[in-house]
Scaffold this active site. Structure first.
Site, short mmCIF file in Angstrom:
data_model
loop_
_atom_site.label_atom_id
_atom_site.label_comp_id
_atom_site.label_asym_id
_atom_site.label_seq_id
_atom_site.Cartn_x
_atom_site.Cartn_y
_atom_site.Cartn_z
N ARG A 72 -48.14 19.66 91.95
CA ARG A 72 -48.84 19.19 93.15
C ARG A 72 -50.29 18.81 92.78
NH1 ARG A 72 -48.97 23.63 97.64
NH2 ARG A 72 -46.77 23.10 97.90
N ARG A 141 -57.13 25.80 98.82
CA ARG A 141 -56.23 24.67 98.52
C ARG A 141 -56.90 23.33 98.82
NH1 ARG A 141 -50.82 26.41 98.66
NH2 ARG A 141 -50.67 28.45 97.71
N LYS A 207 -53.27 32.40 99.81
CA LYS A 207 -53.82 31.03 99.92
C LYS A 207 -54.85 30.91 101.03
CE LYS A 207 -49.44 29.85 100.78
NZ LYS A 207 -48.23 29.08 101.07
N LYS A 209 -56.83 27.80 103.41
CA LYS A 209 -56.71 26.36 103.71
C LYS A 209 -57.84 25.86 104.60
CE LYS A 209 -51.79 26.30 102.95
NZ LYS A 209 -50.45 26.05 103.51
N CYS A 428 -40.25 19.21 105.82
CA CYS A 428 -40.64 19.78 104.53
C CYS A 428 -39.55 19.44 103.51
CB CYS A 428 -40.78 21.29 104.66
SG CYS A 428 -39.19 22.12 104.77
N CYS A 434 -36.81 23.56 96.96
CA CYS A 434 -37.57 24.74 97.39
C CYS A 434 -36.74 26.01 97.28
CB CYS A 434 -38.04 24.55 98.84
SG CYS A 434 -38.93 26.01 99.40
N CYS A 473 -37.19 26.65 106.54
CA CYS A 473 -37.35 28.10 106.71
C CYS A 473 -38.58 28.33 107.58
CB CYS A 473 -37.49 28.79 105.34
SG CYS A 473 -39.17 28.81 104.69
N CYS A 477 -44.07 24.77 106.55
CA CYS A 477 -44.79 23.81 105.72
C CYS A 477 -45.03 22.45 106.39
CB CYS A 477 -44.05 23.62 104.41
SG CYS A 477 -44.02 25.12 103.42
FE1 SRM Z 1 -45.80 25.27 102.02
C1 SRM Z 1 -44.48 27.79 100.19
C2 SRM Z 1 -44.09 23.01 100.27
C3 SRM Z 1 -47.72 22.85 103.36
C4 SRM Z 1 -46.79 27.45 104.47
N1 SRM Z 1 -44.56 25.39 100.43
C5 SRM Z 1 -44.17 26.52 99.79
C6 SRM Z 1 -43.38 26.18 98.53
C7 SRM Z 1 -44.34 26.07 97.39
C8 SRM Z 1 -42.19 27.10 98.21
C9 SRM Z 1 -42.42 28.27 97.32
O1 SRM Z 1 -43.37 29.05 97.51
O2 SRM Z 1 -41.59 28.45 96.42
C10 SRM Z 1 -42.83 24.78 98.95
C11 SRM Z 1 -42.48 23.83 97.82
C12 SRM Z 1 -41.25 23.05 98.19
C13 SRM Z 1 -40.95 21.93 97.28
O3 SRM Z 1 -39.84 21.93 96.70
O4 SRM Z 1 -41.74 21.02 97.15
C14 SRM Z 1 -43.90 24.33 99.92
N2 SRM Z 1 -45.97 23.31 101.75
C15 SRM Z 1 -45.09 22.54 101.06
C16 SRM Z 1 -45.35 21.06 101.32
C17 SRM Z 1 -45.03 20.16 100.13
C18 SRM Z 1 -44.51 20.68 102.55
C19 SRM Z 1 -44.54 19.26 102.99
O5 SRM Z 1 -43.64 18.95 103.78
O6 SRM Z 1 -45.38 18.46 102.67
C20 SRM Z 1 -46.82 21.13 101.73
C21 SRM Z 1 -47.77 21.02 100.58
C22 SRM Z 1 -49.19 20.93 101.04
C23 SRM Z 1 -50.19 20.65 99.96
O7 SRM Z 1 -50.29 19.50 99.52
O8 SRM Z 1 -50.91 21.59 99.59
C24 SRM Z 1 -46.89 22.52 102.33
N3 SRM Z 1 -47.10 25.19 103.58
C25 SRM Z 1 -47.70 24.05 104.04
C26 SRM Z 1 -48.24 24.29 105.35
C27 SRM Z 1 -48.94 23.25 106.22
C28 SRM Z 1 -50.40 23.14 105.91
O9 SRM Z 1 -50.93 23.79 105.02
O10 SRM Z 1 -51.06 22.36 106.60
C29 SRM Z 1 -47.96 25.60 105.67
C30 SRM Z 1 -48.26 26.29 107.04
C31 SRM Z 1 -49.69 26.63 107.21
C32 SRM Z 1 -50.01 27.96 106.63
O11 SRM Z 1 -50.27 28.02 105.44
O12 SRM Z 1 -49.96 28.94 107.37
C33 SRM Z 1 -47.26 26.17 104.55
N4 SRM Z 1 -45.70 27.28 102.25
C34 SRM Z 1 -46.12 27.97 103.37
C35 SRM Z 1 -45.74 29.37 103.22
C36 SRM Z 1 -46.03 30.50 104.23
C37 SRM Z 1 -47.31 31.19 103.90
C38 SRM Z 1 -47.54 32.40 104.78
O13 SRM Z 1 -48.58 32.50 105.38
O14 SRM Z 1 -46.67 33.26 104.84
C39 SRM Z 1 -45.06 29.45 101.99
C40 SRM Z 1 -44.44 30.71 101.37
C41 SRM Z 1 -45.39 31.43 100.47
O15 SRM Z 1 -46.52 31.04 100.26
O16 SRM Z 1 -44.94 32.46 99.97
C42 SRM Z 1 -45.05 28.13 101.42
FE1 SF4 Z 2 -39.62 25.55 101.52
FE2 SF4 Z 2 -39.71 26.79 103.82
FE3 SF4 Z 2 -41.81 25.39 103.03
FE4 SF4 Z 2 -39.63 24.15 103.76
S1 SF4 Z 2 -40.91 25.44 105.08
S2 SF4 Z 2 -40.81 23.73 101.90
S3 SF4 Z 2 -38.04 25.50 103.12
S4 SF4 Z 2 -41.04 27.19 102.06
#
Ligand code: SRM
Ligand code: SF4
Length: 560
Positions: A72, A141, A207, A209, A428, A434, A473, A477
């Site tokens: 990323r 981030r 993290k 943000k 997502c 993922c 899930c 994201c």
């Molecule tokens: Fe996310 C984890 C993809 C934005 C909350 N996110 C992941 C992971 C890295 C899975 C992992 O930990 O193994 C995913 C990778 C999937 C893949 O195959 O690419 C993933 N997140 C994404 C992206 C690519 C989704 C998308 O549709 O674009 C976004 C990348 C953003 C970036 O460029 O940095 C992405 N993730 C978000 C957002 C939205 C935002 O930030 O605006 C959230 C919700 C806001 C927040 O953080 O509360 C988000 N991602 C999570 C979480 C839950 C964190 C928590 O508070 O519990 C995880 C799980 C974790 O971190 O363990 C996670």
């Molecule tokens: Fe993976 Fe869940 Fe984030 Fe979708 S919402 S990219 S399934 S961690």
């Protein structure tokens, strides 16, 4: 006798950081080991700080795990020069799966990179003076800011504040450069005293943000951010920002200790204070975040437990002054503008819808090739939007016809893709990349939208825009909990359905129905949309109608 409460153990990730504050692990050694197709699990945690996730192709698990990497970028405000875009595009073809995945935080992900491609890809990114450092991991981030160029004349200043902050919050470990640029395994003993001036030896509990928003547009979903800055202007001059703190969306099914939370507005600061205030907020997370339970380690839980007044006092003690009273502001909308628009400076910009954020070539639509050709021929600045779309900006009017022709030749539409509802969607990645996905998302949503288009048609509202988001899930994201209608994966082929977010991005939605199966979508959504058409007030949107009419009927607790 009162039993002493046992002290909670810090999580394994905390132990890892404590033992190796350089975040180097054995990464450099494993990278050059021809017999290793993967990194150890512990090194996998360090990789994240370098912007890399070790994944395996979940479609192929039956025949054994096939390891691959997701990388990323860190792209402040999602802004790339034409040359930088070309580097991403080339690398996607050369080392990844020939697609670029635009993210919900204005970045780009490569998927499907095998270990032998990882080193060259990372080196090329850095040679082009870009980075992936801290795109993931327990650090600040990618910093977001509005992508649209036709807003206020002072937008460039917001972008410069966003870039400044993104740089100021980077960790200082030398391991990133030594591993990915020089290819050298750092000797920990030589750096045993590495103590990051901002992050210390153990970084953040989780993290962190940040986003900047310019009202009335809330394209960055400001209230979902740990740290937010709402631009406040005096006429034509940007004077400062309202500060928001404590938003976040991640939750786990059946764990009421985890929940989405909207940020609080804390106060007002002058522009010059952005970095100081940001560091104050970040260090509160560093010092008070829960290091024993990663599910509860986000700043939003500190805010929830300690309260806004406590937070204001703590922040004032760290930055040496009290914030001013928050200034009035109003958000009214989110999302992107598609098609051609004039910029304030007379040049043109083009907004292109990218379904589920995936830039790729298919037989019918060669989006990747078309964008590349436009970038090669006309050199526009490329902006990635928080809704996973792309803008090409600063285009002279004379180039418009030629660009339209290039796009047409490759089957790319410059206006709405089929229907307004489709262009207001986000999904997502979920399966197959993922590791946390419980259900499909990116691969499933386009087909579901076909079906929803059919339902809108039969409800006689085919042109209705409804903000729809899907995730595989509950981690959130694609920010589903802010959508008017959302689908959150619960198990293969089963989704929790949420309703009631709003266009301004200021309201969390609520759980409407649990574990809806693929085959039941029409039975659940059809009557809902019919009822909406009958009961809505003039121009009332689906999200507002459902919050007004359905919420009183929803007995389940919010986001359970
Ligand atoms: Fe996310 C984890 C993809 C934005 C909350 N996110 C992941 C992971 C890295 C899975 C992992 O930990 O193994 C995913 C990778 C999937 C893949 O195959 O690419 C993933 N997140 C994404 C992206 C690519 C989704 C998308 O549709 O674009 C976004 C990348 C953003 C970036 O460029 O940095 C992405 N993730 C978000 C957002 C939205 C935002 O930030 O605006 C959230 C919700 C806001 C927040 O953080 O509360 C988000 N991602 C999570 C979480 C839950 C964190 C928590 O508070 O519990 C995880 C799980 C974790 O971190 O363990 C996670
Ligand atoms: Fe993976 Fe869940 Fe984030 Fe979708 S919402 S990219 S399934 S961690």
């Amino acid at each position: 006798m009162i039993k002493p409460v046992p002290e909670k153990k810090i999580s394994h990730n905390e132990v890892l950081k404590q033992n190796d504050p350089l975040l180097a692990g054995q990464l450099a050694a494993t990278l050059v080991d021809p017999d290793a197709d993967r990194f150890s699990n512990d090194d996998g945690q360090f990789l994240k700080f370098h912007g890399i996730y070790q994944q395996d192709d979940r479609d192929k698990r039956r025949t054994g795990k096939q390891y691959m990497f997701m990388i990323r970028g860190r792209i402040p405000s999602g802004i790339l020069t034409a040359d930088q875009y070309k580097v991403y595009d080339d690398l996607a073809s050369k080392y990844a799966n020939n697609t670029l995945r635009l993210t919900s935080r204005q970045s780009i992900q490569f998927h499907g990179v095998v270990k032998t491609g990882l080193g060259p890809l990372m080196r090329s990114i850095n040679e082009a003076l870009m980075t992936t450092l801290a795109a993931c991991g327990d650090v600040s981030r990618n910093v977001m800011a509005p992508a649209c160029p036709i807003t206020e004349s002072w937008m460039a200043q917001v972008h410069s504040d966003s870039k400044l902050l993104s740089d100021a919050l980077l960790p200082t470990t030398p391991s990133y450069h030594s591993i990915w640029v020089e290819g050298v395994q750092l000797d920990l003993a030589d750096h045993a005293d590495h103590d990051d001036p901002l992050y210390g030896k153990t970084y953040l509990p989780r993290k962190f943000k940040t986003a900047f928003a310019v009202p009335p547009l809330n394209d960055v979903d400001l209230f979902t951010q740990c740290l937010g800055f709402i631009a406040i202007a005096d006429g034509t001059k940007l004077t400062g920002y309202n500060l928001t703190v404590g938003g976040g969306l991640g939750m786990s099914h059946n764990n009421p200790n985890t929940f989405p939370r909207k940020a609080d507005v804390i106060g007002y600061l002058a522009r010059e204070e952005v970095e100081k205030v940001a560091k104050g907020v970040l260090t509160i997370h560093r010092d008070f975040g829960d290091r024993t339970d990663r599910k509860r380690a986000r700043l939003k839980y500190v805010m929830e437990e300690k309260g806004v007044e406590w937070f204001r006092r703590e922040l004032a003690s760290r930055i040496g002054f009290k914030l001013g009273e928050a200034r009035p502001f109003e958000f009214t909308r989110q999302g992107d503008r598609f098609g051609w628009h004039s910029q304030a400076d007379g040049r043109q910009f083009l907004g292109l819808f990218v379904e589920t954020g995936r830039i790729k070539d298919t037989e019918k639509i060669q989006l990747k090739t078309a964008i590349r050709k436009v970038v090669d021929t006309h050199g526009p600045e490329v902006r990635l939007t928080p809704s996973q779309n792309i803008l090409m900006v600063n285009i002279p009017s004379e180039a418009v016809d030629d660009i339209n022709q290039i796009l047409e030749e490759h089957g790319v539409a410059t206006t709405h893709a089929k229907s307004p509802v489709r262009s207001a969607t986000m999904a997502c990645p979920a399966l197959p990349t993922c590791g946390l996905a419980l259900a499909e998302s990116e691969r499933y949503l386009p087909g579901l939208i076909d079906r929803i288009e059919g339902l809108l048609e039969s409800s006689a509202i085919p042109q209705e825009e409804i903000i729809i988001r899907m995730t595989g899930c509950p981690n959130g994201c694609a920010r589903p909990y802010m959508a008017e209608l959302a689908f959150v994966g619960r198990a293969p082929g089963k989704y929790n359905v949420y309703v009631g977010g709003n266009e301004a991005g200021t309201r969390l939605n609520k759980l409407y129905q649990q574990s809806v199966k693929d085959a039941e979508m029409e039975t659940v959504l059809g009557p809902l949309l019919k009822r909406f058409t009958l009961e809505r007030q003039a121009d009332e949107r689906f999200g507002d109608w459902s919050a007004r009419s359905l919420w009183p009927e929803i007995e389940k607790p919010e986001n359970s």
